[in-house]
Design a protein around this motif. Structure first.
Motif, PDB file in Angstrom:
ATOM      1  N   LEU A 145      -8.049  67.714  63.392  1.00  0.00           N
ATOM      2  CA  LEU A 145      -8.686  68.819  62.673  1.00  0.00           C
ATOM      3  C   LEU A 145      -8.089  70.157  63.085  1.00  0.00           C
ATOM      4  O   LEU A 145      -7.739  70.998  62.243  1.00  0.00           O
ATOM      5  CB  LEU A 145     -10.192  68.808  62.937  1.00  0.00           C
ATOM      6  N   LEU A 146      -7.957  70.378  64.390  1.00  0.00           N
ATOM      7  CA  LEU A 146      -7.475  71.662  64.890  1.00  0.00           C
ATOM      8  C   LEU A 146      -6.008  71.902  64.514  1.00  0.00           C
ATOM      9  O   LEU A 146      -5.635  73.000  64.114  1.00  0.00           O
ATOM     10  CB  LEU A 146      -7.651  71.725  66.409  1.00  0.00           C
ATOM     11  N   HIS A 147      -5.194  70.865  64.652  1.00  0.00           N
ATOM     12  CA  HIS A 147      -3.765  71.042  64.333  1.00  0.00           C
ATOM     13  C   HIS A 147      -3.578  71.378  62.854  1.00  0.00           C
ATOM     14  O   HIS A 147      -2.826  72.299  62.516  1.00  0.00           O
ATOM     15  CB  HIS A 147      -2.983  69.776  64.676  1.00  0.00           C
ATOM     16  N   HIS A 148      -4.259  70.645  61.985  1.00  0.00           N
ATOM     17  CA  HIS A 148      -4.078  70.911  60.557  1.00  0.00           C
ATOM     18  C   HIS A 148      -4.734  72.217  60.136  1.00  0.00           C
ATOM     19  O   HIS A 148      -4.335  72.827  59.135  1.00  0.00           O
ATOM     20  CB  HIS A 148      -4.632  69.750  59.737  1.00  0.00           C
ATOM     21  N   ALA A 149      -5.726  72.676  60.883  1.00  0.00           N
ATOM     22  CA  ALA A 149      -6.386  73.939  60.537  1.00  0.00           C
ATOM     23  C   ALA A 149      -5.482  75.125  60.838  1.00  0.00           C
ATOM     24  O   ALA A 149      -5.273  75.996  59.986  1.00  0.00           O
ATOM     25  CB  ALA A 149      -7.705  74.066  61.306  1.00  0.00           C
ATOM     26  N   GLN A 150      -4.932  75.184  62.042  1.00  0.00           N
ATOM     27  CA  GLN A 150      -4.081  76.328  62.387  1.00  0.00           C
ATOM     28  C   GLN A 150      -3.117  76.003  63.537  1.00  0.00           C
ATOM     29  O   GLN A 150      -2.832  76.853  64.366  1.00  0.00           O
ATOM     30  CB  GLN A 150      -4.911  77.565  62.720  1.00  0.00           C
ATOM     31  N   GLY A 151      -2.615  74.798  63.558  1.00  0.00           N
ATOM     32  CA  GLY A 151      -1.691  74.425  64.618  1.00  0.00           C
ATOM     33  C   GLY A 151      -0.307  75.035  64.439  1.00  0.00           C
ATOM     34  O   GLY A 151       0.049  75.536  63.370  1.00  0.00           O
ATOM     35  N   ASN A 152       0.476  74.978  65.507  1.00  0.00           N
ATOM     36  CA  ASN A 152       1.844  75.514  65.495  1.00  0.00           C
ATOM     37  C   ASN A 152       2.777  74.510  64.822  1.00  0.00           C
ATOM     38  O   ASN A 152       2.778  73.326  65.167  1.00  0.00           O
ATOM     39  CB  ASN A 152       2.286  75.776  66.930  1.00  0.00           C
ATOM     40  N   THR A 153       3.584  75.002  63.862  1.00  0.00           N
ATOM     41  CA  THR A 153       4.446  74.086  63.109  1.00  0.00           C
ATOM     42  C   THR A 153       5.899  74.524  63.058  1.00  0.00           C
ATOM     43  O   THR A 153       6.711  73.874  62.396  1.00  0.00           O
ATOM     44  CB  THR A 153       3.941  73.953  61.657  1.00  0.00           C
ATOM     45  N   GLY A 154       6.276  75.611  63.716  1.00  0.00           N
ATOM     46  CA  GLY A 154       7.671  76.022  63.667  1.00  0.00           C
ATOM     47  C   GLY A 154       7.857  77.447  64.152  1.00  0.00           C
ATOM     48  O   GLY A 154       6.918  78.061  64.684  1.00  0.00           O
ATOM     49  N   GLU A 155       9.056  77.974  63.987  1.00  0.00           N
ATOM     50  CA  GLU A 155       9.393  79.328  64.428  1.00  0.00           C
ATOM     51  C   GLU A 155      10.214  80.030  63.357  1.00  0.00           C
ATOM     52  O   GLU A 155      10.914  79.383  62.571  1.00  0.00           O
ATOM     53  CB  GLU A 155      10.188  79.297  65.740  1.00  0.00           C
ATOM     54  N   LEU A 156      10.130  81.360  63.346  1.00  0.00           N
ATOM     55  CA  LEU A 156      10.891  82.166  62.405  1.00  0.00           C
ATOM     56  C   LEU A 156      11.457  83.381  63.141  1.00  0.00           C
ATOM     57  O   LEU A 156      10.695  84.162  63.720  1.00  0.00           O
ATOM     58  CB  LEU A 156       9.991  82.637  61.254  1.00  0.00           C
ATOM     59  N   PRO A 157      12.795  83.565  63.156  1.00  0.00           N
ATOM     60  CA  PRO A 157      13.357  84.756  63.813  1.00  0.00           C
ATOM     61  C   PRO A 157      13.055  86.000  62.990  1.00  0.00           C
ATOM     62  O   PRO A 157      13.035  85.948  61.755  1.00  0.00           O
ATOM     63  CB  PRO A 157      14.857  84.453  63.855  1.00  0.00           C
ATOM     64  N   TYR A 158      12.787  87.131  63.634  1.00  0.00           N
ATOM     65  CA  TYR A 158      12.554  88.377  62.915  1.00  0.00           C
ATOM     66  C   TYR A 158      13.536  89.439  63.391  1.00  0.00           C
ATOM     67  O   TYR A 158      14.093  89.370  64.482  1.00  0.00           O
ATOM     68  CB  TYR A 158      11.109  88.858  63.083  1.00  0.00           C
ATOM     69  N   GLY A 159      13.742  90.454  62.517  1.00  0.00           N
ATOM     70  CA  GLY A 159      14.722  91.495  62.811  1.00  0.00           C
ATOM     71  C   GLY A 159      16.057  91.171  62.179  1.00  0.00           C
ATOM     72  O   GLY A 159      16.150  90.444  61.180  1.00  0.00           O
ATOM     73  N   ASN A 160      17.116  91.699  62.748  1.00  0.00           N
ATOM     74  CA  ASN A 160      18.467  91.457  62.252  1.00  0.00           C
ATOM     75  C   ASN A 160      18.802  89.967  62.331  1.00  0.00           C
ATOM     76  O   ASN A 160      18.754  89.385  63.419  1.00  0.00           O
ATOM     77  CB  ASN A 160      19.450  92.264  63.105  1.00  0.00           C
ATOM     78  N   PRO A 161      19.143  89.336  61.179  1.00  0.00           N
ATOM     79  CA  PRO A 161      19.443  87.898  61.237  1.00  0.00           C
ATOM     80  C   PRO A 161      20.549  87.553  62.217  1.00  0.00           C
ATOM     81  O   PRO A 161      20.538  86.457  62.812  1.00  0.00           O
ATOM     82  CB  PRO A 161      19.856  87.580  59.794  1.00  0.00           C
ATOM     83  N   ALA A 162      21.524  88.478  62.375  1.00  0.00           N
ATOM     84  CA  ALA A 162      22.621  88.216  63.300  1.00  0.00           C
ATOM     85  C   ALA A 162      22.206  88.425  64.755  1.00  0.00           C
ATOM     86  O   ALA A 162      22.839  87.877  65.664  1.00  0.00           O
ATOM     87  CB  ALA A 162      23.811  89.112  62.956  1.00  0.00           C
ATOM     88  N   ASP A 163      21.180  89.224  64.945  1.00  0.00           N
ATOM     89  CA  ASP A 163      20.720  89.512  66.304  1.00  0.00           C
ATOM     90  C   ASP A 163      19.202  89.692  66.280  1.00  0.00           C
ATOM     91  O   ASP A 163      18.693  90.811  66.388  1.00  0.00           O
ATOM     92  CB  ASP A 163      21.409  90.777  66.843  1.00  0.00           C
ATOM     93  N   PRO A 164      18.444  88.620  66.093  1.00  0.00           N
ATOM     94  CA  PRO A 164      16.979  88.740  65.948  1.00  0.00           C
ATOM     95  C   PRO A 164      16.320  89.277  67.209  1.00  0.00           C
ATOM     96  O   PRO A 164      16.787  89.052  68.323  1.00  0.00           O
ATOM     97  CB  PRO A 164      16.551  87.301  65.660  1.00  0.00           C
ATOM     98  N   HIS A 165      15.236  90.013  66.989  1.00  0.00           N
ATOM     99  CA  HIS A 165      14.487  90.580  68.114  1.00  0.00           C
ATOM    100  C   HIS A 165      13.706  89.496  68.852  1.00  0.00           C
ATOM    101  O   HIS A 165      13.424  89.625  70.040  1.00  0.00           O
ATOM    102  CB  HIS A 165      13.523  91.647  67.606  1.00  0.00           C
ATOM    103  N   GLY A 166      13.288  88.499  68.128  1.00  0.00           N
ATOM    104  CA  GLY A 166      12.477  87.462  68.746  1.00  0.00           C
ATOM    105  C   GLY A 166      12.062  86.435  67.719  1.00  0.00           C
ATOM    106  O   GLY A 166      12.623  86.370  66.621  1.00  0.00           O
TER     107      GLY A 166
END
Length: 316
Positions: A145-166
């Motif tokens: 229940l908890l995972h499907h409600a709001q579990g972690n499923t991946g990552e997305l880099p933000y900022g400059n695609p060539a040099d993401p901030h995080g």
């Protein structure tokens, strides 16, 4: 002059007609959710939040905002000048300060089950039900229940695609700006393999952190969540949705509350579709005592608000 009841008379009337307390709470409690709730003497001008630094006629608007924002030094997760207060990296650094979860005393959850029920079947058969048997749910079912409600499923880099901030940690439910201001709390009433009590869900480690507010008196969860139209002692678990308005109102101003409630709806639908796929029953509750639940969970009721309660158990 209209007759005014004394406090004792009101309490006596509520004792005879307890449903009136729920009706009053349902109608009034969420008027307290405001981005200005932590302001004391100086209210932060709207233009500071809506137009960044466009607040004409108030040279100290930025300083006022900072002074009213810092509610806890331990939660001020960055050291930057006031000119960068709204910059994307500053907002993300502050709002994602909980990425490193405190894993001390946490209860690791088993891997979630893979649901075999099709989406069409889950959507078309989902129903609210108060017909609960009082039988326990398993820890694996709670983890699913908890995972499907709001579990972690991946990552997305933000900022400059060539040099993401995080990296932004992605979850099963969408969130405006990827700021995730909503936290799930679990009141385990009858879960096999889990001691009864209150827990906070940590999505990144997929674990539960026991909630023990310092100095708070133990509260009977059956009294805390009871409702005139629900046999709470027949439920297995109660999910409490908590919105942290500073996690997104700093970026979105007044609109942050709206985005936060939209996120609650997304998480809630995930929760109900998942419990439908698991053949569990459940329903949502609007007539709860917001302030009492916040006290029991150690929430201040100014920056972190209880905004929804949902109950799940075995289907009767």
């Amino acid at each position: 002059m209209p007759y005014q009841r004394t406090k004792d008379e009101v309490e006596a009337a509520l004792a005879d007609h307890d449903y009136l307390r729920a009706v009053g709470s349902f109608a009034m409690q969420h008027s307290l959710v405001s981005i200005y709730s932590t302001s004391t003497v100086v209210r932060t001008p709207d233009t500071v939040l809506r137009g960044r630094w466009a607040g004409a006629g108030d040279d100290l608007a930025g300083e006022s905002l900072l002074l009213n924002y810092r509610t806890d030094n331990a939660r001020h997760g960055f050291q930057l000048g006031i000119g960068r207060f709204y910059e994307p990296d500053a907002v993300l650094t502050s709002c994602h300060a909980d990425l490193e979860e405190d894993l001390r005393e946490t209860v690791p959850l088993p891997a979630p089950k893979k649901l075999r029920t099709g989406l069409t079947a889950a959507v078309t058969t989902r129903r609210s039900s108060r017909e609960l048997t009082g039988e326990p749910v398993s820890l694996a079912e709670l983890a699913t229940l908890l995972h499907h409600a709001q579990g972690n499923t991946g990552e997305l880099p933000y900022g400059n695609p060539a040099d993401p901030h995080g990296m932004i940690k992605l979850r099963t439910a969408p969130s405006g700006g990827g700021l995730y201001p909503v936290t799930l709390f679990v009141q385990a009433l009858n879960v096999t393999g889990l001691p009864a009590g209150a827990y906070e869900y940590f999505p990144y480690s997929h674990s539960l952190k026991p909630v023990r507010p310092p100095g708070a008196d133990p509260v009977d969860p059956l009294a805390l969540y009871r409702s005139p139209d629900l046999a709470i002692d027949q439920a297995a678990v109660v999910f409490t949705f908590v919105y942290n308005l500073h996690h997104n109102s700093r970026k979105y101003g007044d609109g942050g509350v709206v985005f936060g409630l939209i996120e609650v709806g997304a998480i809630l639908q995930n929760l109900h579709l998942t419990r439908t796929a698991l053949a569990l029953a459940g329903c949502d509750q609007g007539g709860y005592d917001k302030q009492r639940i916040e006290q029991a969970l150690g929430l201040d009721g100014h920056t972190r608000h209880v905004v929804h309660v949902s109950i799940i158990g075995q289907e009767g």
